[in-house]
Design a protein around this motif. Structure first.
Motif, short mmCIF file in Angstrom:
data_model
loop_
_atom_site.label_atom_id
_atom_site.label_comp_id
_atom_site.label_asym_id
_atom_site.label_seq_id
_atom_site.Cartn_x
_atom_site.Cartn_y
_atom_site.Cartn_z
N UNK A 14 0.83 -1.21 0.00
CA UNK A 14 0.00 0.00 0.00
C UNK A 14 0.86 1.26 0.00
N UNK A 15 2.01 1.20 0.66
CA UNK A 15 2.87 2.36 0.72
C UNK A 15 3.81 2.47 -0.50
N UNK A 16 4.29 1.34 -0.97
CA UNK A 16 5.27 1.39 -2.07
C UNK A 16 4.64 1.55 -3.45
N UNK A 17 3.44 0.99 -3.63
CA UNK A 17 2.79 1.04 -4.95
C UNK A 17 2.61 2.47 -5.45
N UNK A 18 2.10 3.41 -4.61
CA UNK A 18 1.97 4.78 -5.12
C UNK A 18 3.31 5.41 -5.52
N UNK A 20 5.99 3.78 -6.65
CA UNK A 20 6.41 3.19 -7.93
C UNK A 20 5.55 3.74 -9.07
N UNK A 21 4.24 3.89 -8.82
CA UNK A 21 3.35 4.44 -9.85
C UNK A 21 3.73 5.86 -10.20
N UNK A 22 4.00 6.68 -9.16
CA UNK A 22 4.40 8.07 -9.41
C UNK A 22 5.72 8.11 -10.17
N UNK A 23 6.65 7.21 -9.78
CA UNK A 23 7.93 7.16 -10.50
C UNK A 23 7.74 6.76 -11.94
N UNK A 24 6.85 5.78 -12.20
CA UNK A 24 6.59 5.38 -13.58
C UNK A 24 5.99 6.50 -14.40
N UNK A 25 5.05 7.24 -13.80
CA UNK A 25 4.45 8.38 -14.50
C UNK A 25 5.49 9.46 -14.77
N UNK A 26 6.41 9.64 -13.80
CA UNK A 26 7.47 10.62 -14.01
C UNK A 26 8.38 10.22 -15.17
N UNK A 27 8.70 8.92 -15.25
CA UNK A 27 9.51 8.44 -16.37
C UNK A 27 8.81 8.65 -17.71
N UNK A 28 7.50 8.37 -17.72
CA UNK A 28 6.74 8.58 -18.96
C UNK A 28 6.71 10.05 -19.33
N UNK A 29 6.51 10.92 -18.32
CA UNK A 29 6.46 12.35 -18.60
C UNK A 29 7.81 12.87 -19.09
N UNK A 30 8.90 12.22 -18.64
CA UNK A 30 10.24 12.67 -19.02
C UNK A 30 10.86 11.74 -20.07
N UNK A 31 10.01 11.12 -20.90
CA UNK A 31 10.51 10.16 -21.88
C UNK A 31 11.40 10.81 -22.93
N UNK A 32 11.30 12.11 -23.08
CA UNK A 32 12.16 12.81 -24.03
C UNK A 32 13.46 13.30 -23.39
N UNK A 33 13.57 13.05 -22.08
CA UNK A 33 14.80 13.45 -21.41
C UNK A 33 15.95 12.53 -21.83
N UNK A 34 17.14 12.89 -21.41
CA UNK A 34 18.30 12.10 -21.80
C UNK A 34 18.27 10.73 -21.14
N UNK A 48 13.52 4.94 -3.15
CA UNK A 48 12.48 5.73 -2.48
C UNK A 48 11.30 4.86 -2.05
N UNK A 49 10.93 3.90 -2.91
CA UNK A 49 9.83 2.99 -2.56
C UNK A 49 10.20 2.15 -1.35
N UNK A 50 11.43 1.70 -1.26
CA UNK A 50 11.88 0.91 -0.11
C UNK A 50 11.80 1.71 1.18
N UNK A 51 12.29 2.95 1.15
CA UNK A 51 12.25 3.78 2.36
C UNK A 51 10.82 4.07 2.79
N UNK A 52 9.97 4.42 1.82
CA UNK A 52 8.57 4.72 2.16
C UNK A 52 7.86 3.48 2.69
#
Length: 343
Positions: A14-18, A20-34, A48-52
């Protein structure tokens, strides 16, 4: 005990899924980044997911376990982040290299298709002419001795052209396959220039093109193959003759500067369109109609391999060849490493 483990697992999910999901969305949003940034994010997201997850399971209390976990994650970050940066740079270079290789392969395939199209056309034309002339002689359609001699001369010219094309194709195939071997020795380029200009003088005279030669009084010595260097200069002069109108002139100049020898072939022809300059040395590339070689003394133009062969031979000598436009006409300049005096 089992229920406690299940509760911890569910709470951790319950704590790690959000995260990881936020990180995945961030990767998708920054898909044009280097690629480097993407690699760093892929390392930071699971950390970050491990700590949370640990923080949530502990009841959101900053206990000793939380601080120990944070210390472990910090140590892991000190190791993994530099590794991610290195891997990101490595993968970025590899991706660029692979893209460059794919572009080269596509260009080579396109060049091969062009070559096949040109050669198929150029071979078919003289073969058809030879067949028609031979049939006319065989069927006694032509019986006058003068006409028979004329037909025989035309067959000979077309045969010479076919032989030239086969030689060019063989030479180009050796260059592309990396099978070109040259016997290198110290060569005075003045001798090469003198030999080639003498050999091509008849061709230039037939085309009504004057050839002027300028050579220094001292030796201009390079390490190379006499036959290959002669082939380079011959191809450049023949190309210049083919693109210079009747009454024009070609200037062949030899010199040296800054540890390099150079040969320049200038003509007073139509020049080279800017779009053609980048592709002028590609296999079989002929460019605009104004740059398409014309027949010289009744012999049709070749398969368009002369400049490509010249570049391949220059590359084999660790030199360079460039084409440029002058106020009137064009210039081809070959630069070769100069052998130091006394070497």
């Amino acid at each position: 005990m089992n229920s406690e483990i299940v509760r911890i697992l569910l709470l951790a999910l319950a704590w790690t899924a959000p995260v990881v999901l936020a990180g995945g969305l961030l990767l998708v949003a920054m898909r044009r980044a280097s690629l480097l940034i993407s690699m760093v994010l892929m390392v930071l997201i699971p950390m970050a997911a491990t700590f949370v997850g640990v923080f949530g399971v502990s009841g959101m209390m900053f206990t000793g376990d939380i601080w120990r976990t944070a210390a472990v994650l910090a140590a892991v970050a000190l190791v993994t982040l530099p590794a991610a940066l290195w891997l990101g740079r490595f993968q970025a270079r590899r991706t660029v290299w692979e893209r460059h290789m794919r572009e080269q392969e596509r260009a080579a395939e396109h060049s091969r298709r062009e070559l096949i199209a040109w050669v198929s056309h150029d071979l078919r034309t003289p073969l058809a002419d030879i067949k028609a002339l031979a049939e006319a002689l065989s069927d006694h359609v032509v019986t006058d001795p003068g006409e028979v001699a004329s037909f025989a001369t035309q067959i000979d010219r077309h045969t010479v052209r076919l032989a030239r094309m086969v030689d060019d194709l063989f030479e180009m195939a050796r260059i592309n396959a990396g099978a070109l071997t040259l016997d290198m020795e110290a060569i005075d380029l003045r001798e090469v220039v003198d030999e080639v200009t003498s050999a091509t003088s008849t061709l230039a005279q037939r085309a009504d093109v004057a050839v002027h030669v300028t050579c220094p009084d001292v030796a201009v010595t390079v390490n190379g193959s006499a036959s290959a260097l002669s082939r380079i200069l011959t191809n450049l002069i023949v190309n210049a003759v083919a693109h210079t109108p009747s009454g024009g002139a070609i200037d062949v100049a030899l010199g040296s500067s800054h540890g390099a020898a150079w040969i320049r072939v200038d003509d007073t022809g139509v020049g080279i369109p800017e779009n053609d300059l980048e592709r002028i040395f590609e296999t079989s590339y002929r460019g605009s109609p104004s740059r398409t070689p014309s027949a010289i003394d009744g012999v049709p133009a070749g398969a368009g391999l002369g400049l490509a062969i010249a570049q391949g031979l220059v590359d084999a000598h660790s030199g360079s060849i460039v084409a440029s436009n002058l106020d009137s006409g064009s210039r081809f300049e070959v630069t070769l490493p100069l052998v130091p005096a006394g070497a």
